[in-house]
Design a protein around this motif. Structure first.
Motif, PDB file in Angstrom:
ATOM      1  N   LEU A 197       0.934  -1.243   0.068  1.00  0.00           N
ATOM      2  CA  LEU A 197       0.019  -0.013  -0.023  1.00  0.00           C
ATOM      3  C   LEU A 197       0.857   1.125   0.021  1.00  0.00           C
ATOM      4  CD1 LEU A 197      -2.824  -1.007   2.479  1.00  0.00           C
ATOM      5  CD2 LEU A 197      -3.139  -0.833   0.207  1.00  0.00           C
ATOM      6  N   MET A 198       2.076   1.304   0.721  1.00  0.00           N
ATOM      7  CA  MET A 198       2.688   2.215   0.703  1.00  0.00           C
ATOM      8  C   MET A 198       3.575   2.601  -0.596  1.00  0.00           C
ATOM      9  SD  MET A 198       3.401   3.540   3.918  1.00  0.00           S
ATOM     10  CE  MET A 198       5.225   4.395   4.255  1.00  0.00           C
ATOM     11  N   ALA A 199       4.009   1.407  -1.200  1.00  0.00           N
ATOM     12  CA  ALA A 199       4.390   1.632  -2.547  1.00  0.00           C
ATOM     13  C   ALA A 199       3.784   2.162  -3.565  1.00  0.00           C
ATOM     14  CB  ALA A 199       5.057   0.232  -2.978  1.00  0.00           C
ATOM     15  N   ALA A 200       2.271   1.749  -3.563  1.00  0.00           N
ATOM     16  CA  ALA A 200       1.058   2.196  -4.343  1.00  0.00           C
ATOM     17  C   ALA A 200       0.946   3.570  -4.204  1.00  0.00           C
ATOM     18  CB  ALA A 200       0.010   1.362  -4.213  1.00  0.00           C
ATOM     19  N   ALA A 201       0.932   4.016  -2.955  1.00  0.00           N
ATOM     20  CA  ALA A 201       0.566   5.538  -2.331  1.00  0.00           C
ATOM     21  C   ALA A 201       1.661   6.490  -3.184  1.00  0.00           C
ATOM     22  CB  ALA A 201       0.292   5.617  -1.064  1.00  0.00           C
ATOM     23  N   THR A 202       2.978   5.781  -3.146  1.00  0.00           N
ATOM     24  CA  THR A 202       4.125   6.860  -3.314  1.00  0.00           C
ATOM     25  C   THR A 202       4.575   6.473  -4.505  1.00  0.00           C
ATOM     26  OG1 THR A 202       5.630   5.282  -2.275  1.00  0.00           O
ATOM     27  CG2 THR A 202       4.629   6.770  -0.801  1.00  0.00           C
ATOM     28  N   ALA A 203       4.084   5.980  -5.617  1.00  0.00           N
ATOM     29  CA  ALA A 203       4.554   5.586  -6.638  1.00  0.00           C
ATOM     30  C   ALA A 203       4.933   6.820  -7.651  1.00  0.00           C
ATOM     31  CB  ALA A 203       3.544   4.775  -7.561  1.00  0.00           C
ATOM     32  N   PRO A 204       6.021   6.719  -8.470  1.00  0.00           N
ATOM     33  CA  PRO A 204       6.372   8.021  -9.221  1.00  0.00           C
ATOM     34  C   PRO A 204       5.089   8.620  -9.864  1.00  0.00           C
ATOM     35  CG  PRO A 204       7.834   5.976  -9.810  1.00  0.00           C
ATOM     36  CD  PRO A 204       6.667   5.369  -8.687  1.00  0.00           C
ATOM     37  N   GLY A 205       5.385  10.104  -9.843  1.00  0.00           N
ATOM     38  CA  GLY A 205       4.230  10.720 -10.776  1.00  0.00           C
ATOM     39  C   GLY A 205       3.166  10.900  -9.763  1.00  0.00           C
ATOM     40  N   ARG A 206       3.022  10.515  -8.545  1.00  0.00           N
ATOM     41  CA  ARG A 206       1.972  10.878  -7.660  1.00  0.00           C
ATOM     42  C   ARG A 206       2.166  12.031  -6.626  1.00  0.00           C
ATOM     43  NH1 ARG A 206      -2.024   8.314 -10.436  1.00  0.00           N
ATOM     44  NH2 ARG A 206      -1.550   6.026 -10.512  1.00  0.00           N
ATOM     45  N   SER A 207       3.649  12.521  -6.790  1.00  0.00           N
ATOM     46  CA  SER A 207       3.942  13.194  -5.600  1.00  0.00           C
ATOM     47  C   SER A 207       3.792  14.744  -5.881  1.00  0.00           C
ATOM     48  CB  SER A 207       5.355  13.011  -4.979  1.00  0.00           C
ATOM     49  OG  SER A 207       6.250  13.429  -6.061  1.00  0.00           O
ATOM     50  N   TYR A 208       3.581  15.712  -4.958  1.00  0.00           N
ATOM     51  CA  TYR A 208       4.063  16.931  -5.021  1.00  0.00           C
ATOM     52  C   TYR A 208       5.371  17.377  -4.367  1.00  0.00           C
ATOM     53  CZ  TYR A 208       4.330  22.157  -4.105  1.00  0.00           C
ATOM     54  OH  TYR A 208       4.725  23.139  -3.876  1.00  0.00           O
ATOM     55  N   LEU A 209       6.421  18.132  -5.321  1.00  0.00           N
ATOM     56  CA  LEU A 209       7.632  18.415  -4.199  1.00  0.00           C
ATOM     57  C   LEU A 209       7.605  19.574  -4.204  1.00  0.00           C
ATOM     58  CD1 LEU A 209      10.488  16.956  -3.689  1.00  0.00           C
ATOM     59  CD2 LEU A 209      11.275  17.913  -5.793  1.00  0.00           C
ATOM     60  N   HIS A 210       7.841  20.106  -2.728  1.00  0.00           N
ATOM     61  CA  HIS A 210       7.738  21.615  -2.546  1.00  0.00           C
ATOM     62  C   HIS A 210       9.435  21.894  -2.483  1.00  0.00           C
ATOM     63  CE1 HIS A 210       6.432  25.293  -1.082  1.00  0.00           C
ATOM     64  NE2 HIS A 210       7.422  25.220  -0.256  1.00  0.00           N
ATOM     65  N   ALA A 211       9.604  22.751  -3.272  1.00  0.00           N
ATOM     66  CA  ALA A 211      11.064  23.353  -2.955  1.00  0.00           C
ATOM     67  C   ALA A 211      10.957  24.691  -2.278  1.00  0.00           C
ATOM     68  CB  ALA A 211      11.738  23.698  -4.545  1.00  0.00           C
ATOM     69  N   TRP A 212      11.771  24.907  -1.288  1.00  0.00           N
ATOM     70  CA  TRP A 212      11.395  25.890  -0.131  1.00  0.00           C
ATOM     71  C   TRP A 212      12.103  26.874  -0.573  1.00  0.00           C
ATOM     72  CZ3 TRP A 212       8.175  25.343   3.941  1.00  0.00           C
ATOM     73  CH2 TRP A 212       7.902  24.230   4.166  1.00  0.00           C
ATOM     74  N   ARG A 213      11.339  28.390  -0.500  1.00  0.00           N
ATOM     75  CA  ARG A 213      11.983  29.637  -0.589  1.00  0.00           C
ATOM     76  C   ARG A 213      11.903  30.242   0.716  1.00  0.00           C
ATOM     77  NH1 ARG A 213       8.355  31.990  -5.199  1.00  0.00           N
ATOM     78  NH2 ARG A 213       8.162  30.118  -6.475  1.00  0.00           N
ATOM     79  N   GLY A 214      12.692  31.226   0.989  1.00  0.00           N
ATOM     80  CA  GLY A 214      12.559  32.045   2.256  1.00  0.00           C
ATOM     81  C   GLY A 214      11.035  32.571   2.333  1.00  0.00           C
ATOM     82  N   GLY A 215      10.417  32.478   3.426  1.00  0.00           N
ATOM     83  CA  GLY A 215       9.161  32.944   3.561  1.00  0.00           C
ATOM     84  C   GLY A 215       8.005  32.029   3.641  1.00  0.00           C
ATOM     85  N   ASP A 216       8.462  30.722   3.013  1.00  0.00           N
ATOM     86  CA  ASP A 216       7.432  29.699   2.767  1.00  0.00           C
ATOM     87  C   ASP A 216       6.808  29.123   4.070  1.00  0.00           C
ATOM     88  OD1 ASP A 216       7.865  29.865   0.004  1.00  0.00           O
ATOM     89  OD2 ASP A 216       8.523  28.088  -0.109  1.00  0.00           O
ATOM     90  N   VAL A 217       5.602  28.902   3.969  1.00  0.00           N
ATOM     91  CA  VAL A 217       4.660  28.090   5.046  1.00  0.00           C
ATOM     92  C   VAL A 217       4.121  27.159   4.281  1.00  0.00           C
ATOM     93  CG1 VAL A 217       3.519  28.189   7.242  1.00  0.00           C
ATOM     94  CG2 VAL A 217       4.929  30.009   6.743  1.00  0.00           C
ATOM     95  N   VAL A 218       4.412  25.683   4.913  1.00  0.00           N
ATOM     96  CA  VAL A 218       3.514  24.864   4.294  1.00  0.00           C
ATOM     97  C   VAL A 218       2.569  24.058   5.120  1.00  0.00           C
ATOM     98  CG1 VAL A 218       3.255  22.690   2.803  1.00  0.00           C
ATOM     99  CG2 VAL A 218       5.044  24.375   2.133  1.00  0.00           C
ATOM    100  N   MET A 219       1.320  23.790   5.249  1.00  0.00           N
ATOM    101  CA  MET A 219       0.679  23.088   6.135  1.00  0.00           C
ATOM    102  C   MET A 219      -0.136  21.791   5.286  1.00  0.00           C
ATOM    103  SD  MET A 219      -2.911  25.210   6.885  1.00  0.00           S
ATOM    104  CE  MET A 219      -3.304  24.321   8.347  1.00  0.00           C
ATOM    105  N   TRP A 220      -0.002  20.637   6.170  1.00  0.00           N
ATOM    106  CA  TRP A 220      -0.590  19.474   5.520  1.00  0.00           C
ATOM    107  C   TRP A 220      -1.545  18.734   6.346  1.00  0.00           C
ATOM    108  CZ3 TRP A 220       4.528  20.047   6.261  1.00  0.00           C
ATOM    109  CH2 TRP A 220       5.147  19.319   7.331  1.00  0.00           C
ATOM    110  N   ASP A 221      -2.490  17.966   5.668  1.00  0.00           N
ATOM    111  CA  ASP A 221      -3.377  17.241   6.267  1.00  0.00           C
ATOM    112  C   ASP A 221      -2.977  15.775   6.403  1.00  0.00           C
ATOM    113  OD1 ASP A 221      -5.583  15.662   7.195  1.00  0.00           O
ATOM    114  OD2 ASP A 221      -6.990  16.723   5.767  1.00  0.00           O
ATOM    115  N   ASN A 222      -2.376  15.527   7.922  1.00  0.00           N
ATOM    116  CA  ASN A 222      -1.929  14.344   8.389  1.00  0.00           C
ATOM    117  C   ASN A 222      -2.885  13.162   8.228  1.00  0.00           C
ATOM    118  OD1 ASN A 222       0.897  14.558   8.930  1.00  0.00           O
ATOM    119  ND2 ASN A 222       0.114  16.136  10.547  1.00  0.00           N
ATOM    120  N   ARG A 223      -4.195  13.277   8.138  1.00  0.00           N
ATOM    121  CA  ARG A 223      -4.980  12.330   7.846  1.00  0.00           C
ATOM    122  C   ARG A 223      -4.893  11.895   6.361  1.00  0.00           C
ATOM    123  NH1 ARG A 223     -10.317  15.860   9.247  1.00  0.00           N
ATOM    124  NH2 ARG A 223      -8.945  17.054   7.786  1.00  0.00           N
ATOM    125  N   ALA A 224      -4.585  12.764   5.523  1.00  0.00           N
ATOM    126  CA  ALA A 224      -4.754  12.339   4.058  1.00  0.00           C
ATOM    127  C   ALA A 224      -3.720  12.400   3.170  1.00  0.00           C
ATOM    128  CB  ALA A 224      -6.039  13.392   3.671  1.00  0.00           C
TER     129      ALA A 224
END
Ligand SMILES: [Fe+2]
Length: 295
Positions: free
Chosen positions: A227-254
């Motif tokens: 299930l982990m492999a299927a969820a994280t398969a290539p092409g399924r992700s958003y990669l956040h490249a950090w810049r100064g002043g960035d804040v990111v929040m995420w839903d740990n449930r989803a």
């Protein structure tokens, strides 16, 4: 407020709203909360972030966690993720701080190993390396919706065990100290977290998950890995490249996330606040029936 989609079916940048506004304005909070429920990962750029602003913003979403034993910031509402040692210099790659960053590079959701898991994490960039050090996200809601109906149904009534010691042992034996292991006994959670705001289920999994209740250990671990492999398969992700002043929040449930490496001689300092899930966030349905919790 403008919502700019970023990832493959999830993650969005919120423009025209600051953390400080959301902290004090009910209508701004409602808009941000609706976007959070829908997009799972929210990016705010160009913020002026202090610890106070970050905490006031975070508190809007629920009760802040108190930082666990063994982390920098113990007993406060802040977790400092850094490779800068007490002497002001970047620590060597075998230092505990560096190993902890390595553990953060395993796919996980925050705090599934705690007695009260997290609704959301809020991460602000304070010192960032010139390159690398991104944070990568996948949607476990979309991963769940891609599974075949029979497996979805089975998972909705399955429970997995999560243990902080299990994920840390994958990096180095003893990375979780006896004190941490004693403070953080394994936790058992339903494998699908249903969002009360929209009724959508998401796989609730992490590097901390090691067994499925009622399944033979190897078979349970194999299903978790699949299930982990299927969820994280290539092409399924958003990669956040950090810049100064960035804040990111995420839903740990989803979602699950992982840190990405960067040149080990470069400093990186991030500050996280984490908000506990409550009944309103669907927490009660995540707990196993009493007889399973008794193990
Ligand atoms: Fe994390």
């Amino acid at each position: 407020m403008e919502i700019v989609p970023l990832g493959p079916g999830f993650a969005a940048e919120l423009r025209g709203l600051t953390l400080a506004q959301i902290a004090i304005d009910d209508a701004a909070y409602r808009d941000a909360r609706a976007a959070f429920e829908e997009h799972s990962v929210l990016v705010f750029r160009g913020q002026e972030v202090s610890d106070d602003t970050q905490l006031a913003f975070s508190r809007r979403f629920g009760p802040p966690e108190v930082t666990k034993v063994g982390s920098i910031g113990t007993g406060t509402h802040f977790v400092t993720l850094t490779t800068i040692g007490p002497d002001g210099k970047v620590v060597p790659p075998d230092h505990r701080y560096a190993l902890r960053n390595k553990a953060n590079q395993l796919w996980h959701t925050d705090s599934s190993f705690k007695p009260v898991p997290a609704l959301t994490s809020v991460l602000s960039a304070r010192i960032i390396p010139a390159r690398g050090g991104e944070t990568e996200f996948v949607s476990t809601r979309l991963a769940f919706e891609r599974l075949d109906p029979a497996l979805r149904k089975k998972l909705e009534s399955s429970f997995a065990w999560h243990d902080y010691g299990h994920s840390r042992a994958q990096i180095a034996p003893g990375l979780a100290t006896p004190e941490e292991r004693a403070a953080l006994p394994p936790q058992c959670w339903r494998m699908v977290w249903k969002n009360p705001a929209n009724g959508r289920g998401a796989l609730y999994l992490a590097s901390h998950a090691y067994a499925i209740e009622g399944m033979e250990p190897a078979a349970g671990k194999a299903l978790i890995d699949e299930l982990m492999a299927a969820a994280t398969a290539p092409g399924r992700s958003y990669l956040h490249a950090w810049r100064g002043g960035d804040v990111v929040m995420w839903d740990n449930r989803a979602t699950m996330h992982r840190g990405r490496p960067w040149p080990s001689h470069e400093a990186r300092l991030m500050v996280r606040t984490t908000i506990s899930a409550t009944t309103a966030d669907g927490l009660a349905a995540m707990r196993p029936p009493p007889r399973q919790a008794a193990e």
